[in-house]
Design a protein around this motif. Structure first.
Motif, PDB file in Angstrom:
ATOM      1  N   LEU A 107      52.070  26.363  73.591  1.00  0.00           N
ATOM      2  CA  LEU A 107      52.439  27.014  74.731  1.00  0.00           C
ATOM      3  C   LEU A 107      51.886  27.908  75.087  1.00  0.00           C
ATOM      4  O   LEU A 107      52.049  28.379  76.543  1.00  0.00           O
TER       5      LEU A 107
ATOM      6  N   THR B  72      48.260  27.750  76.147  1.00  0.00           N
ATOM      7  CA  THR B  72      48.040  27.119  77.399  1.00  0.00           C
ATOM      8  C   THR B  72      49.392  27.399  78.175  1.00  0.00           C
ATOM      9  O   THR B  72      49.225  26.093  79.196  1.00  0.00           O
ATOM     10  N   GLN B  73      49.383  28.657  78.200  1.00  0.00           N
ATOM     11  CA  GLN B  73      50.594  28.244  79.994  1.00  0.00           C
ATOM     12  C   GLN B  73      49.978  28.697  81.445  1.00  0.00           C
ATOM     13  O   GLN B  73      50.443  28.544  82.364  1.00  0.00           O
TER      14      GLN B  73
ATOM     15  N   TRP C 180      50.629  21.254  83.458  1.00  0.00           N
ATOM     16  CA  TRP C 180      51.508  20.019  82.322  1.00  0.00           C
ATOM     17  C   TRP C 180      50.953  18.798  82.546  1.00  0.00           C
ATOM     18  O   TRP C 180      50.952  18.156  83.568  1.00  0.00           O
ATOM     19  N   SER C 181      50.070  18.443  81.479  1.00  0.00           N
ATOM     20  CA  SER C 181      48.675  17.149  81.495  1.00  0.00           C
ATOM     21  C   SER C 181      48.679  16.829  80.201  1.00  0.00           C
ATOM     22  O   SER C 181      49.542  17.271  79.496  1.00  0.00           O
TER      23      SER C 181
ATOM     24  N   ARG D 106      46.977  19.116  78.006  1.00  0.00           N
ATOM     25  CA  ARG D 106      47.989  20.175  77.419  1.00  0.00           C
ATOM     26  C   ARG D 106      48.540  19.715  76.758  1.00  0.00           C
ATOM     27  O   ARG D 106      48.760  20.194  75.390  1.00  0.00           O
ATOM     28  N   ASN D 107      49.022  18.286  76.424  1.00  0.00           N
ATOM     29  CA  ASN D 107      50.213  17.703  75.573  1.00  0.00           C
ATOM     30  C   ASN D 107      49.165  18.243  73.843  1.00  0.00           C
ATOM     31  O   ASN D 107      49.871  17.515  73.300  1.00  0.00           O
TER      32      ASN D 107
END
Length: 139
Positions: free
Chosen positions: A65, A68-69, A73-74, A77-78
């Motif tokens: 987290l 990748t802040q 949200w994609s 990123r997940n």
């Protein structure tokens, strides 16, 4: 036991049948009633692996987290977060599992060598594990 009332008005049971005066488990002749260091080693190693995996997964989630802040949200990123979770979980599980394996092995060897099970074995096993772990140059 005369004059005793049953445990419940709904149960017509003599309380003397509830008294347990023998051991609950059947052990082989000559076996100890407590587990030895070798039997506890499997629990120790498995517990440390599972604890390491859980701690590493949480640490990986935190790091994922944090890294990748700036991303929205994609899926990428997940995927990056999941990669960090699995990588850190495996790293910590392997590290703690290896330490538990060393500790358990030293403990069993010392117990068999000395022929006694006491706190000195635990202290010696922990000391030898720490010395071997630090001898690799890790800080």
């Amino acid at each position: 036991v005369t004059g005793m009332s049953p445990l419940s008005p709904y149960l017509n049971l003599d309380p003397k049948y509830l008294v347990q005066d023998t051991d609950e488990f059947i052990l082989p002749t000559g076996a100890n009633k407590t587990r030895g260091r070798f039997e506890l080693a499997f629990f120790t190693i498995g517990g440390c692996c599972m604890t390491g995996a859980a701690f590493g997964a949480l640490n990986g989630l935190r790091l994922g987290l944090k890294e990748t802040q700036n991303m929205a949200w994609s899926k990428p990123r997940n995927v990056q977060i999941l990669n960090m979770v699995t990588r850190q979980g495996a790293l910590w599980a392997n590290t703690l599992g290896s330490l538990a394996l060393l500790y358990s092995a030293f403990g069993v060897i010392i117990e068999k060598t000395r022929g006694a099970e006491d706190d000195l074995n635990t202290i010696a096993a922990g000391t030898l594990t720490g010395m071997l772990y630090k001898s690799t140059g890790r800080v």
